[in-house]
Design a protein around this motif. Sequence first.
Motif, mmCIF file in Angstrom:
data_model
loop_
_atom_site.group_PDB
_atom_site.id
_atom_site.type_symbol
_atom_site.label_atom_id
_atom_site.label_comp_id
_atom_site.label_asym_id
_atom_site.label_seq_id
_atom_site.Cartn_x
_atom_site.Cartn_y
_atom_site.Cartn_z
ATOM 1 N N VAL A 1 0.835 -1.188 0.000
ATOM 2 C CA VAL A 1 0.000 0.000 0.000
ATOM 3 C C VAL A 1 0.876 1.247 0.000
ATOM 4 C CG1 VAL A 1 -1.671 1.312 1.343
ATOM 5 C CG2 VAL A 1 -1.879 -1.156 1.178
ATOM 6 N N THR A 2 0.492 2.233 -0.814
ATOM 7 C CA THR A 2 1.225 3.486 -0.834
ATOM 8 C C THR A 2 0.813 4.291 0.391
ATOM 9 O OG1 THR A 2 1.284 3.472 -3.233
ATOM 10 C CG2 THR A 2 1.698 5.568 -2.151
ATOM 11 N N THR A 3 1.667 4.338 1.387
ATOM 12 C CA THR A 3 1.376 5.025 2.635
ATOM 13 C C THR A 3 2.677 5.514 3.221
ATOM 14 O OG1 THR A 3 0.475 4.786 4.867
ATOM 15 C CG2 THR A 3 1.441 2.820 3.868
ATOM 16 N N ALA A 4 2.580 6.591 4.008
ATOM 17 C CA ALA A 4 3.773 7.113 4.658
ATOM 18 C C ALA A 4 4.132 6.303 5.897
ATOM 19 C CB ALA A 4 3.562 8.579 5.024
ATOM 20 N N VAL A 5 3.235 5.438 6.340
ATOM 21 C CA VAL A 5 3.488 4.568 7.482
ATOM 22 C C VAL A 5 3.458 3.122 6.996
ATOM 23 C CG1 VAL A 5 2.747 3.879 9.795
ATOM 24 C CG2 VAL A 5 2.333 6.221 8.991
ATOM 25 N N PRO A 6 4.476 2.321 7.293
ATOM 26 C CA PRO A 6 4.465 0.922 6.852
ATOM 27 C C PRO A 6 3.291 0.158 7.455
ATOM 28 C CG PRO A 6 6.636 1.559 7.652
ATOM 29 C CD PRO A 6 5.704 2.669 8.026
ATOM 30 N N ARG A 7 2.845 -0.847 6.749
ATOM 31 C CA ARG A 7 1.810 -1.731 7.276
ATOM 32 C C ARG A 7 2.503 -2.969 7.831
ATOM 33 N NH1 ARG A 7 -3.663 -2.218 4.079
ATOM 34 N NH2 ARG A 7 -3.618 -0.072 4.833
ATOM 35 N N PHE A 8 2.693 -2.979 9.136
ATOM 36 C CA PHE A 8 3.423 -4.061 9.781
ATOM 37 C C PHE A 8 2.552 -5.304 9.924
ATOM 38 C CE2 PHE A 8 5.617 -0.230 11.221
ATOM 39 C CZ PHE A 8 6.930 -0.575 10.944
ATOM 40 N N ASP A 9 3.215 -6.457 9.873
ATOM 41 C CA ASP A 9 2.487 -7.701 10.114
ATOM 42 C C ASP A 9 2.015 -7.778 11.569
ATOM 43 O OD1 ASP A 9 2.983 -8.371 7.505
ATOM 44 O OD2 ASP A 9 4.669 -9.685 7.950
ATOM 45 N N HIS A 10 2.859 -7.301 12.476
ATOM 46 C CA HIS A 10 2.518 -7.322 13.901
ATOM 47 C C HIS A 10 3.091 -6.075 14.571
ATOM 48 C CE1 HIS A 10 1.439 -11.556 13.380
ATOM 49 N NE2 HIS A 10 2.592 -11.695 12.747
ATOM 50 N N VAL A 11 2.320 -5.532 15.501
ATOM 51 C CA VAL A 11 2.797 -4.456 16.365
ATOM 52 C C VAL A 11 2.529 -4.866 17.803
ATOM 53 C CG1 VAL A 11 2.554 -2.041 17.070
ATOM 54 C CG2 VAL A 11 2.337 -2.661 14.653
ATOM 55 N N VAL A 12 3.537 -4.754 18.649
ATOM 56 C CA VAL A 12 3.378 -4.952 20.087
ATOM 57 C C VAL A 12 3.548 -3.588 20.754
ATOM 58 C CG1 VAL A 12 4.313 -6.012 22.180
ATOM 59 C CG2 VAL A 12 4.140 -7.351 20.068
ATOM 60 N N LEU A 13 2.542 -3.186 21.500
ATOM 61 C CA LEU A 13 2.535 -1.900 22.204
ATOM 62 C C LEU A 13 2.578 -2.164 23.703
ATOM 63 C CD1 LEU A 13 1.985 1.193 22.478
ATOM 64 C CD2 LEU A 13 -0.447 0.647 22.286
ATOM 65 N N ILE A 14 3.535 -1.541 24.385
ATOM 66 C CA ILE A 14 3.656 -1.681 25.841
ATOM 67 C C ILE A 14 3.635 -0.296 26.458
ATOM 68 C CG2 ILE A 14 5.049 -2.516 27.766
ATOM 69 C CD1 ILE A 14 6.297 -4.544 25.883
ATOM 70 N N MET A 15 2.746 -0.098 27.429
ATOM 71 C CA MET A 15 2.695 1.170 28.147
ATOM 72 C C MET A 15 3.173 0.950 29.579
ATOM 73 S SD MET A 15 -0.413 3.931 28.586
ATOM 74 C CE MET A 15 -0.231 4.734 27.004
ATOM 75 N N MET A 16 4.247 1.651 29.929
ATOM 76 C CA MET A 16 4.785 1.593 31.283
ATOM 77 C C MET A 16 4.183 2.747 32.100
ATOM 78 S SD MET A 16 6.706 -1.106 31.008
ATOM 79 C CE MET A 16 7.932 -1.143 32.332
ATOM 80 N N GLU A 17 4.627 2.890 33.344
ATOM 81 C CA GLU A 17 3.917 3.755 34.278
ATOM 82 C C GLU A 17 4.781 4.806 34.964
ATOM 83 O OE1 GLU A 17 0.790 4.023 36.210
ATOM 84 O OE2 GLU A 17 -0.009 3.430 34.269
ATOM 85 N N ASN A 18 4.248 6.031 34.959
ATOM 86 C CA ASN A 18 4.611 7.079 35.913
ATOM 87 C C ASN A 18 6.095 7.437 35.972
ATOM 88 O OD1 ASN A 18 1.923 6.543 36.468
ATOM 89 N ND2 ASN A 18 2.171 6.496 38.684
ATOM 90 N N ARG A 19 6.733 7.518 34.800
ATOM 91 C CA ARG A 19 8.137 7.932 34.782
ATOM 92 C C ARG A 19 8.341 8.930 33.655
ATOM 93 N NH1 ARG A 19 10.101 5.818 39.657
ATOM 94 N NH2 ARG A 19 9.069 3.791 39.921
ATOM 95 N N GLY A 20 9.000 10.024 33.976
ATOM 96 C CA GLY A 20 9.288 11.031 32.987
ATOM 97 C C GLY A 20 10.501 10.676 32.145
ATOM 98 N N PHE A 21 10.672 11.418 31.075
ATOM 99 C CA PHE A 21 11.754 11.171 30.117
ATOM 100 C C PHE A 21 13.107 11.110 30.816
ATOM 101 C CE2 PHE A 21 14.998 12.434 27.107
ATOM 102 C CZ PHE A 21 14.651 11.756 25.942
#
Length: 293
Positions: free
Chosen positions: A36-56
Amino acid sequence: MANGRRWVTAIVTATAAALGMAVNAAPATAGQPDSVTTAVPRFDHVVLIMMENRGFNSIIGSSHAPYLNSLAKQYALFTKSFALTHPSEPNYIALLSGSTQGVKDDSCPHTFAADNVAHQLAASGRSFVGYSESLPKVGYTGCTNGDYARKHSPWVNFSDLPTSANQPYSSFPKDFSKLPTLAWVTPNLQDDMHDGSIQQGDTWLKKNVDGYVQWARTHNSLLIITWDEDEDNGGNNGIPTIFAGAQVKPGQYTEKINHYTVLRTLEDAYGVGALGAAAKATAITDVWSGSAS
């Protein structure tokens, strides 16, 4: 011959339109970038992890987070990434649905009829599973159980998602090719840095994530690690966000992003509509190399 090719293309496009289909709607072939012509790749899989309460600044450069800093150096680190609000729960809900759905605290339970990226993926023939560490059983809807907290598993709140989308982390596939299109992983309160230390969370990530990262590099797949919010000590809610895996250009990226930006990037990758405030966000496009490594 050129006219003939144009005629064939027109017939294919018209036929697809008549059937209510998008020509490029099919998922990518496993292990290959989508065409697909897109500026973002179409990944087969994405794993998203959200951690907690820590600044950069609590994570990046910290000797207590060697694994996270190694990922930040090898892949893409966003240096101006921000959470949306305090406390935790509205950030989780916003990243899933493009809105805080009016939630301003960590209250539980909630039930929302609103759309969300998990449902969008399922409706487009793809898949979503939320994996929560310490979740006692599939489809559990209680607010707490030991170190499990429903407020950190936002998919439980949406009525258009089946109970099968709510899985214990113990069900996370060891064969990564069997992962859903989008897997959202929530460590428990000890391992996500909420109650446990930065070092404990970093160690958990190395143990549980590194195998997937190495696999993702050669299987057109992506890891996103971000945080819900900073420590809420009067800072600017700046948080680390790291992208790792295939098609990621290493470096530090300075554009301002937030949870809606990440959601919009996922939605653009799979060609689904932008929800809520994500419609006003700009997808992340400068971090991609354009080829799987």
